[in-house]
Design a protein around this motif. Structure first.
Motif, short mmCIF file in Angstrom:
data_model
loop_
_atom_site.label_atom_id
_atom_site.label_comp_id
_atom_site.label_asym_id
_atom_site.label_seq_id
_atom_site.Cartn_x
_atom_site.Cartn_y
_atom_site.Cartn_z
N HIS A 118 0.75 -1.07 0.00
CA HIS A 118 -0.12 0.02 -0.04
C HIS A 118 0.84 1.10 -0.05
O HIS A 118 0.52 2.23 -0.60
N ALA A 119 1.96 1.18 0.55
CA ALA A 119 2.80 2.45 0.76
C ALA A 119 3.33 2.76 -0.69
O ALA A 119 3.70 3.84 -0.92
N ASN A 120 3.35 2.12 -1.56
CA ASN A 120 3.60 2.21 -3.06
C ASN A 120 2.45 2.77 -3.70
O ASN A 120 2.38 2.91 -5.05
N GLY A 121 1.32 3.21 -2.99
CA GLY A 121 0.25 3.97 -3.61
C GLY A 121 -0.71 2.94 -4.38
O GLY A 121 -1.59 3.55 -5.20
N LYS A 122 -0.71 1.78 -3.77
CA LYS A 122 -1.72 0.75 -4.67
C LYS A 122 -2.66 0.37 -3.37
O LYS A 122 -2.32 0.01 -2.09
N PRO A 123 -4.06 0.29 -3.86
CA PRO A 123 -4.97 0.01 -2.81
C PRO A 123 -5.05 -1.41 -2.69
O PRO A 123 -4.64 -2.36 -3.39
N THR A 124 -5.58 -1.82 -1.53
CA THR A 124 -5.81 -3.13 -0.86
C THR A 124 -7.19 -3.28 -0.21
O THR A 124 -7.72 -2.47 0.41
N TYR A 125 -7.85 -4.58 -0.87
CA TYR A 125 -9.34 -4.79 -0.30
C TYR A 125 -9.30 -6.03 0.23
O TYR A 125 -8.38 -7.05 -0.37
N LEU A 126 -10.00 -6.44 1.26
CA LEU A 126 -10.29 -7.55 1.91
C LEU A 126 -11.84 -7.86 2.10
O LEU A 126 -12.40 -6.99 2.33
N TYR A 127 -12.41 -9.20 1.75
CA TYR A 127 -13.56 -9.68 2.05
C TYR A 127 -13.68 -10.78 2.91
O TYR A 127 -12.77 -11.94 2.94
N GLU A 150 -9.45 -1.39 2.89
CA GLU A 150 -10.84 -1.51 3.03
C GLU A 150 -11.34 -2.73 3.26
O GLU A 150 -10.97 -3.86 2.33
N ILE A 151 -12.09 -2.96 4.34
CA ILE A 151 -12.54 -4.12 4.73
C ILE A 151 -14.19 -4.32 4.31
O ILE A 151 -14.86 -3.62 4.92
N TRP A 152 -14.49 -5.25 3.94
CA TRP A 152 -15.99 -5.79 3.47
C TRP A 152 -16.32 -7.03 4.33
O TRP A 152 -15.62 -7.81 4.35
N GLY A 254 -15.96 1.39 13.67
CA GLY A 254 -15.07 1.63 12.66
C GLY A 254 -14.06 0.40 12.40
O GLY A 254 -12.89 0.65 11.94
N LEU A 255 -14.28 -0.59 12.60
CA LEU A 255 -13.45 -1.81 12.39
C LEU A 255 -13.58 -2.37 11.10
O LEU A 255 -12.89 -3.40 10.43
N VAL A 256 -14.91 -2.41 10.58
CA VAL A 256 -15.35 -2.86 9.11
C VAL A 256 -15.74 -1.48 8.19
O VAL A 256 -16.55 -0.58 8.83
N ASP A 257 -15.37 -1.44 7.15
CA ASP A 257 -15.64 -0.16 6.20
C ASP A 257 -17.23 -0.52 5.56
O ASP A 257 -17.91 0.46 5.53
#
Length: 618
Positions: A118-127, A150-152, A254-257
């Protein structure tokens, strides 16, 4: 005549079995090595990872090249994430989690790699459809999830962020009812390896030590979640004490988006990242297209995984057994690395609870000899590097541990069950015929005699003195400092750093960087990270099993063959081996990249080669 026909049938069964395995091996070589080399990486892609996969320490040693199925090597996962972080073709990372199997130290390495991505400017998502409290994995699942932007979660799921709990059984009273006693001697009071068998309740020293271990783990996980989600620690603790949470409660805290179903998650990610191909980390690594200079310097990566035991590969069949750190195998790997003039340094990756003292000393001696020949050795600790594992590590030039690593346990213990009362209850009598006062000291039928106990104590005292002396000298500890950290105490990596038992906190990536620095390699010099020993291909493993007589499915047939006949079968394999090698060569140079991994500098990924993970979420 009938005897000849019978032997002929056995010959046919054995040969057919061997040919079938060879054909399968050839097919595997073609499918898993030829196909990836002809399929280049797409111009744009999203990386996926299933965090419920078993995360394996060590290189790929499976029968199928490249592994597959439910296992993924830690090295492959970490290198894949770090390589993808600077690969312009990779636009994001998508993961799933529910009930992860990895330990805390491994989870911390994975979280660090996700943060770096993520520090390289790339988004991360988790389901996650759920992170259930049942089974005790909900807290670990969320600890991993919290590293993602982002957590779903599925609206009907639950967030089992309930904290940590460790249940320790104490069986002495139960064993007594069965007529069994367990006699043990330990150095010292905190060495609790056999406490569950010798005590009816938890001893105060073990309760103190294990309580601190659990508290340290929990503090680390709370701090990681708090920092990642921006939730104050005191608020987070109140939420944990109310868990498990409904998904709507987790969103409010605030634990899940987002609360949403998998199809909604996929649509949202596709809308953000575009309808580009999804590629699992294992597949991404299998299809990587970087060059590997043959003349580059090497950092040797030697793994020591499992219980420390004497002997080597020729002493133990290697089919279907749990991992063991076989002393002669690891020592031979270290010696092979030292003898290779391309090797500038060694990283010894340890994940072991300890085991046999003599076996641990065999590996420690190999480390010392490597250092004497000018090759720096860096110890990298995984989930556990305790007792005999720490005895090995303490010889290294530097020791790195993750904050959650379980380490130290500087002590020794030995014991045996005694079934005298059980035998009496069963009206079972034993007759012993022996010469020598202590000849029967390890018999289960009688307790240790006074003379046997004295002999055992002399041995344990000598081992403990050797262990503590080596730790004190290597770590520069005074007698008072040593007394506070020895005695069998275990520490997390974070606490071990505070008391001077490790040099720094970090995982495998950091250990490779430290090895580069220890070898004084220029920061911009390409370095190959190579596992030692190189993993055997399926044909050579098959030949080894035939030699040992442990090949499943062929043992009954080949067992009736004479030595010369078995050797004839081996000659058939030896003849066919180059043929398979030529098939392997059709995949092009560098296709079998398992034995050599590219490391392009301090900011570039490098690591072990292992099993490819199943495709992640799309």
């Amino acid at each position: 005549m009938f005897r000849f026909l019978g032997k002929l049938v056995l010959w046919l069964f054995a040969i057919v079995g061997v040919v079938v395995v060879i054909v399968v091996a050839a097919g595997v070589v073609l499918v898993t090595q030829f196909r990836p080399q002809t399929e280049s990486l797409p111009a744009e892609m999203v990386l996926t990872v299933d965090l419920d996969q078993a995360i394996k320490e060590g290189p790929d040693t499976g029968w199928l090249p490249g592994g597959g199925g439910r296992e993924l090597s830690l090295g492959t996962l970490l290198e894949g994430l770090q390589r993808a972080a600077t690969d312009d073709r990779v636009t994001g990372l998508v993961a799933r989690v529910r009930m992860p199997e990895m330990g805390l130290a491994q989870a911390q390495e994975v979280r660090d790699a996700v943060h770096a991505f993520h520090a390289n400017g790339k988004p991360t998502y988790l389901y996650a459809d759920a992170m259930p409290a049942a089974g005790g994995s909900g807290t670990m699942a969320y600890y991993l999830a919290s590293a993602f932007d982002e957590i779903w979660m599925q609206p009907s799921g639950e967030l089992g962020l309930i904290g940590l709990s460790v249940d320790l059984p104490f069986l002495a009273a139960t064993l007594e009812r069965w007529g069994i006693a367990f006699e043990a001697s330990a150095r010292e009071d905190y060495k609790g390896a056999f406490a569950s068998l010798t005590d009816a309740s938890i001893p105060p020293e073990i309760e103190e030590n294990m309580g601190r271990l659990v508290a340290s783990w929990f503090d680390q996980m709370q701090a990681g979640v708090s920092a990642a989600r921006g939730v104050p620690l005191e608020d987070l603790r109140r939420v944990i004490d109310r868990a498990p949470l409904l998904v709507e409660e987790a969103v409010a805290a605030g634990l899940v988006d987002r609360a949403g179903y998998l199809d909604e998650f996929r649509d949202a990610v596709r809308e953000t990242l575009g309808a580009v191909p999804r590629l699992a980390v294992g597949d991404y690594m299998a299809r990587r297209d970087d060059s590997r200079p043959e003349d580059a310097r090497r950092i040797a990566l030697v793994h020591g995984v499992g219980m420390v035991v004497p002997g080597g590969g020729e002493d133990t069949a290697d089919f279907g057994l749990a991992s063991q750190l076989r002393a002669e195998d690891v020592a031979d790997a270290i010696r092979a690395a030292v003898d290779d003039e391309r090797v500038a340094a060694i990283v010894l990756r340890l994940d072991t609870p300890g085991g046999d003292y003599v076996a641990a000393d065999t590996v420690r001696r190999a480390v010392a000899r490597a250092q004497a020949r000018g090759t720096p050795v860096i110890a990298s600790m995984g989930n556990t590097a305790a007792s005999g594992g720490y005895f090995i590590a303490v010889q290294a030039d530097q020791i790195l541990a993750s904050p959650g690593t379980v380490t130290a346990s500087i002590g020794v213990v030995a014991g045996k069950p005694v079934i005298r009362d059980l035998s009496a209850d069963l009206e079972l009598t034993w007759a012993r015929l022996s010469e020598g006062r202590n000849a029967g000291m390890w018999s289960f039928t009688e307790p240790f005699s006074l003379a046997a106990r004295r002999a055992l104590d002399r041995r344990l005292d000598a081992i403990y003195a050797d262990f503590t002396a080596r730790v004190g000298e290597a770590r520069g500890l005074t007698a008072a400092q040593l007394d506070r950290v020895a005695g069998g105490r275990v520490f997390t990596g974070a606490d071990a750093l505070d008391v001077g038992l490790v040099d720094r906190l970090g995982g495998l990536r950091e250990a490779l960087q430290v090895a580069r620095e220890a070898a004084a390699l220029p920061a911009d010099e390409p370095v190959v990270v190579a596992p030692y020993p190189a993993p055997l291909d399926p044909v050579r493993r098959l030949m080894r099993l035939l030699e040992s007589g442990d090949l499943p499915g062929l043992t009954s047939g080949a067992g009736a063959l004479s030595g010369p006949e078995v050797r004839a079968l081996l000659r058939v394999l030896a003849v066919l081996d180059p043929v398979l090698g030529r098939i392997d060569g059709l995949a092009g140079p560098g296709a079998g990249g398992g034995a050599r991994l590219w490391y392009g500098g301090p900011t570039q990924p490098a690591g072990g080669h292992g099993d490819r993970g199943r495709p992640g979420p799309d």
